[in-house]
Design a protein around this motif. Structure first.
Motif, PDB file in Angstrom:
ATOM      1  N   SER A   1      -2.485  17.750   9.485  1.00 38.71           N
ATOM      2  CA  SER A   1      -1.343  17.590   8.587  1.00 38.71           C
ATOM      3  C   SER A   1      -1.328  16.160   8.042  1.00 38.71           C
ATOM      4  CB  SER A   1      -0.033  17.907   9.305  1.00 38.71           C
ATOM      5  OG  SER A   1       0.155  17.028  10.390  1.00 38.71           O
ATOM      6  N   PHE A   2      -0.620  15.980   6.941  1.00 44.10           N
ATOM      7  CA  PHE A   2      -0.547  14.677   6.285  1.00 44.10           C
ATOM      8  C   PHE A   2       0.854  14.088   6.393  1.00 44.10           C
ATOM      9  CE2 PHE A   2      -3.980  16.646   3.656  1.00 44.10           C
ATOM     10  CZ  PHE A   2      -4.983  15.744   3.982  1.00 44.10           C
ATOM     11  N   TYR A   3       0.905  12.773   6.365  1.00 46.90           N
ATOM     12  CA  TYR A   3       2.154  12.032   6.241  1.00 46.90           C
ATOM     13  C   TYR A   3       1.915  10.965   5.184  1.00 46.90           C
ATOM     14  CZ  TYR A   3       6.075   8.972   7.163  1.00 46.90           C
ATOM     15  OH  TYR A   3       7.196   8.205   7.021  1.00 46.90           O
ATOM     16  N   ILE A   4       2.874  10.795   4.276  1.00 48.16           N
ATOM     17  CA  ILE A   4       2.745   9.855   3.162  1.00 48.16           C
ATOM     18  C   ILE A   4       3.772   8.752   3.352  1.00 48.16           C
ATOM     19  CG2 ILE A   4       2.899   9.622   0.651  1.00 48.16           C
ATOM     20  CD1 ILE A   4       2.485  12.896   0.901  1.00 48.16           C
ATOM     21  N   GLY A   5       3.339   7.508   3.168  1.00 46.16           N
ATOM     22  CA  GLY A   5       4.249   6.380   3.333  1.00 46.16           C
ATOM     23  C   GLY A   5       3.814   5.179   2.521  1.00 46.16           C
ATOM     24  N   ARG A   6       4.455   4.045   2.810  1.00 45.89           N
ATOM     25  CA  ARG A   6       4.101   2.774   2.162  1.00 45.89           C
ATOM     26  C   ARG A   6       4.298   1.659   3.169  1.00 45.89           C
ATOM     27  NH1 ARG A   6       9.463   1.824  -1.543  1.00 45.89           N
ATOM     28  NH2 ARG A   6      10.826   2.649   0.047  1.00 45.89           N
TER      29      ARG A   6
ATOM     30  N   LEU B   1      -2.055   6.296 -11.820  1.00 51.42           N
ATOM     31  CA  LEU B   1      -0.786   6.115 -11.117  1.00 51.42           C
ATOM     32  C   LEU B   1      -0.311   4.661 -11.199  1.00 51.42           C
ATOM     33  CD1 LEU B   1      -1.250   8.272  -7.893  1.00 51.42           C
ATOM     34  CD2 LEU B   1       0.308   8.706  -9.799  1.00 51.42           C
ATOM     35  N   ILE B   2      -1.239   3.740 -10.992  1.00 55.45           N
ATOM     36  CA  ILE B   2      -0.878   2.322 -11.073  1.00 55.45           C
ATOM     37  C   ILE B   2      -0.410   1.979 -12.480  1.00 55.45           C
ATOM     38  CG2 ILE B   2      -1.784  -0.033 -10.961  1.00 55.45           C
ATOM     39  CD1 ILE B   2      -3.584   0.991  -8.624  1.00 55.45           C
ATOM     40  N   LYS B   3      -1.120   2.481 -13.459  1.00 56.36           N
ATOM     41  CA  LYS B   3      -0.752   2.242 -14.865  1.00 56.36           C
ATOM     42  C   LYS B   3       0.620   2.844 -15.171  1.00 56.36           C
ATOM     43  CE  LYS B   3      -2.952   3.758 -18.959  1.00 56.36           C
ATOM     44  NZ  LYS B   3      -4.218   4.089 -19.611  1.00 56.36           N
ATOM     45  N   LYS B   4       0.862   4.048 -14.705  1.00 59.86           N
ATOM     46  CA  LYS B   4       2.113   4.741 -14.977  1.00 59.86           C
ATOM     47  C   LYS B   4       3.322   4.036 -14.365  1.00 59.86           C
ATOM     48  CE  LYS B   4       4.385   9.215 -14.329  1.00 59.86           C
ATOM     49  NZ  LYS B   4       4.183  10.610 -13.934  1.00 59.86           N
ATOM     50  N   TYR B   5       3.178   3.538 -13.152  1.00 56.70           N
ATOM     51  CA  TYR B   5       4.317   2.976 -12.427  1.00 56.70           C
ATOM     52  C   TYR B   5       4.409   1.455 -12.454  1.00 56.70           C
ATOM     53  CZ  TYR B   5       5.103   7.718 -10.894  1.00 56.70           C
ATOM     54  OH  TYR B   5       5.367   9.071 -10.871  1.00 56.70           O
ATOM     55  N   SER B   6       3.511   0.803 -13.161  1.00 57.24           N
ATOM     56  CA  SER B   6       3.570  -0.666 -13.289  1.00 57.24           C
ATOM     57  C   SER B   6       4.510  -1.083 -14.392  1.00 57.24           C
ATOM     58  CB  SER B   6       2.186  -1.234 -13.568  1.00 57.24           C
ATOM     59  OG  SER B   6       1.384  -1.092 -12.429  1.00 57.24           O
TER      60      SER B   6
ATOM     61  N   LYS C   1       7.658  -2.183  -5.081  1.00 57.94           N
ATOM     62  CA  LYS C   1       8.330  -1.141  -5.865  1.00 57.94           C
ATOM     63  C   LYS C   1       7.324  -0.132  -6.407  1.00 57.94           C
ATOM     64  CE  LYS C   1      12.270  -3.916  -7.180  1.00 57.94           C
ATOM     65  NZ  LYS C   1      13.027  -4.550  -8.262  1.00 57.94           N
ATOM     66  N   ILE C   2       6.162  -0.621  -6.820  1.00 57.38           N
ATOM     67  CA  ILE C   2       5.114   0.275  -7.311  1.00 57.38           C
ATOM     68  C   ILE C   2       4.618   1.155  -6.169  1.00 57.38           C
ATOM     69  CG2 ILE C   2       2.791   0.397  -8.303  1.00 57.38           C
ATOM     70  CD1 ILE C   2       3.463  -2.267  -9.757  1.00 57.38           C
ATOM     71  N   ALA C   3       4.415   0.564  -4.994  1.00 57.41           N
ATOM     72  CA  ALA C   3       3.977   1.348  -3.830  1.00 57.41           C
ATOM     73  C   ALA C   3       4.992   2.448  -3.527  1.00 57.41           C
ATOM     74  CB  ALA C   3       3.791   0.439  -2.617  1.00 57.41           C
ATOM     75  N   GLY C   4       6.269   2.120  -3.626  1.00 62.00           N
ATOM     76  CA  GLY C   4       7.318   3.107  -3.370  1.00 62.00           C
ATOM     77  C   GLY C   4       7.319   4.232  -4.388  1.00 62.00           C
ATOM     78  N   LYS C   5       7.113   3.897  -5.644  1.00 60.72           N
ATOM     79  CA  LYS C   5       7.083   4.923  -6.693  1.00 60.72           C
ATOM     80  C   LYS C   5       5.879   5.838  -6.529  1.00 60.72           C
ATOM     81  CE  LYS C   5       9.615   2.221 -10.100  1.00 60.72           C
ATOM     82  NZ  LYS C   5       9.549   1.514 -11.380  1.00 60.72           N
ATOM     83  N   ILE C   6       4.749   5.260  -6.156  1.00 61.65           N
ATOM     84  CA  ILE C   6       3.545   6.074  -5.944  1.00 61.65           C
ATOM     85  C   ILE C   6       3.714   6.958  -4.708  1.00 61.65           C
ATOM     86  CG2 ILE C   6       1.085   5.985  -5.378  1.00 61.65           C
ATOM     87  CD1 ILE C   6       0.940   3.532  -7.289  1.00 61.65           C
ATOM     88  N   GLU C   7       4.297   6.412  -3.653  1.00 59.21           N
ATOM     89  CA  GLU C   7       4.595   7.216  -2.457  1.00 59.21           C
ATOM     90  C   GLU C   7       5.462   8.419  -2.841  1.00 59.21           C
ATOM     91  OE1 GLU C   7       7.192   6.879   1.679  1.00 59.21           O
ATOM     92  OE2 GLU C   7       7.462   5.405   0.084  1.00 59.21           O
ATOM     93  N   LYS C   8       6.513   8.168  -3.586  1.00 65.66           N
ATOM     94  CA  LYS C   8       7.429   9.231  -4.009  1.00 65.66           C
ATOM     95  C   LYS C   8       6.709  10.274  -4.869  1.00 65.66           C
ATOM     96  CE  LYS C   8      12.217   9.121  -5.271  1.00 65.66           C
ATOM     97  NZ  LYS C   8      13.280   8.339  -5.893  1.00 65.66           N
TER      98      LYS C   8
ATOM     99  N   PHE D   1       0.822  -1.199   0.000  1.00 63.44           N
ATOM    100  CA  PHE D   1       0.000   0.000   0.000  1.00 63.44           C
ATOM    101  C   PHE D   1       0.860   1.255   0.000  1.00 63.44           C
ATOM    102  CE2 PHE D   1      -2.166  -3.392   2.180  1.00 63.44           C
ATOM    103  CZ  PHE D   1      -3.453  -3.346   1.697  1.00 63.44           C
ATOM    104  N   ALA D   2       0.431   2.226  -0.754  1.00 66.51           N
ATOM    105  CA  ALA D   2       0.867   3.603  -0.563  1.00 66.51           C
ATOM    106  C   ALA D   2      -0.249   4.217   0.276  1.00 66.51           C
ATOM    107  CB  ALA D   2       1.004   4.324  -1.892  1.00 66.51           C
ATOM    108  N   TYR D   3       0.109   5.023   1.266  1.00 65.47           N
ATOM    109  CA  TYR D   3      -0.929   5.547   2.154  1.00 65.47           C
ATOM    110  C   TYR D   3      -0.665   7.000   2.533  1.00 65.47           C
ATOM    111  CZ  TYR D   3       2.374   4.847   6.010  1.00 65.47           C
ATOM    112  OH  TYR D   3       3.467   4.910   6.829  1.00 65.47           O
ATOM    113  N   VAL D   4      -1.754   7.636   2.947  1.00 64.44           N
ATOM    114  CA  VAL D   4      -1.687   8.982   3.504  1.00 64.44           C
ATOM    115  C   VAL D   4      -2.429   8.930   4.834  1.00 64.44           C
ATOM    116  CG1 VAL D   4      -2.298  11.408   3.194  1.00 64.44           C
ATOM    117  CG2 VAL D   4      -1.720  10.010   1.187  1.00 64.44           C
ATOM    118  N   ILE D   5      -1.750   9.364   5.888  1.00 69.94           N
ATOM    119  CA  ILE D   5      -2.423   9.484   7.174  1.00 69.94           C
ATOM    120  C   ILE D   5      -2.579  10.969   7.492  1.00 69.94           C
ATOM    121  CG2 ILE D   5      -1.777   7.244   8.117  1.00 69.94           C
ATOM    122  CD1 ILE D   5       0.536   8.564   9.592  1.00 69.94           C
ATOM    123  N   ARG D   6      -3.606  11.254   8.312  1.00 72.08           N
ATOM    124  CA  ARG D   6      -3.873  12.647   8.694  1.00 72.08           C
ATOM    125  C   ARG D   6      -3.896  12.751  10.212  1.00 72.08           C
ATOM    126  NH1 ARG D   6      -9.146  15.563   6.463  1.00 72.08           N
ATOM    127  NH2 ARG D   6     -10.059  13.756   7.478  1.00 72.08           N
TER     128      ARG D   6
END
Length: 94
Positions: free
Chosen positions: A14-19, A89-94, A58-65, A3-8
């Motif tokens: 505020s947001f934090y983005i991770g995987r 995003l999934i299509k782009k980074y797959s 790797k896809i989760a990491g690219k989307i996180e970035k 998962f790529a995720y955003v927590i609030r």
């Protein structure tokens, strides 16, 4: 799955983005005053705002970035609002 995720933060929105590969354990970590010694500790409690499931770490990491690079609250809100962004995003980074 991964998962790529955003927590609030409930403190200041505020947001934090991770995987991660384990959403439950990761949120527990972010909300732990004993285990979490990182940047999210000062803004506990956190809730998931957005998650995107993918098959490959790797896809989760690219989307996180990608999300971090956007540096935009509007973009994060639009991820939740418009599911087609996630599909692209999934299509782009797959």
């Amino acid at each position: 799955m991964h998962f790529a995720y955003v927590i609030r933060s409930k403190i200041d929105n505020s947001f934090y983005i991770g995987r991660t590969s384990d959403l439950i354990a990761r949120l527990e970590f972010h909300n732990s005053r004993t285990k979490n010694t990182g940047t999210t500790r000062s803004k506990i409690p956190w809730d998931y705002f957005y998650t995107l499931e993918v098959k490959d770490p790797k896809i989760a990491g690219k989307i996180e970035k990608h999300i971090k690079k956007m540096k935009s609250r509007t973009y994060i809100h639009n991820l939740r609002r418009y599911p087609e962004i996630a599909r692209e995003l999934i299509k782009k980074y797959s």
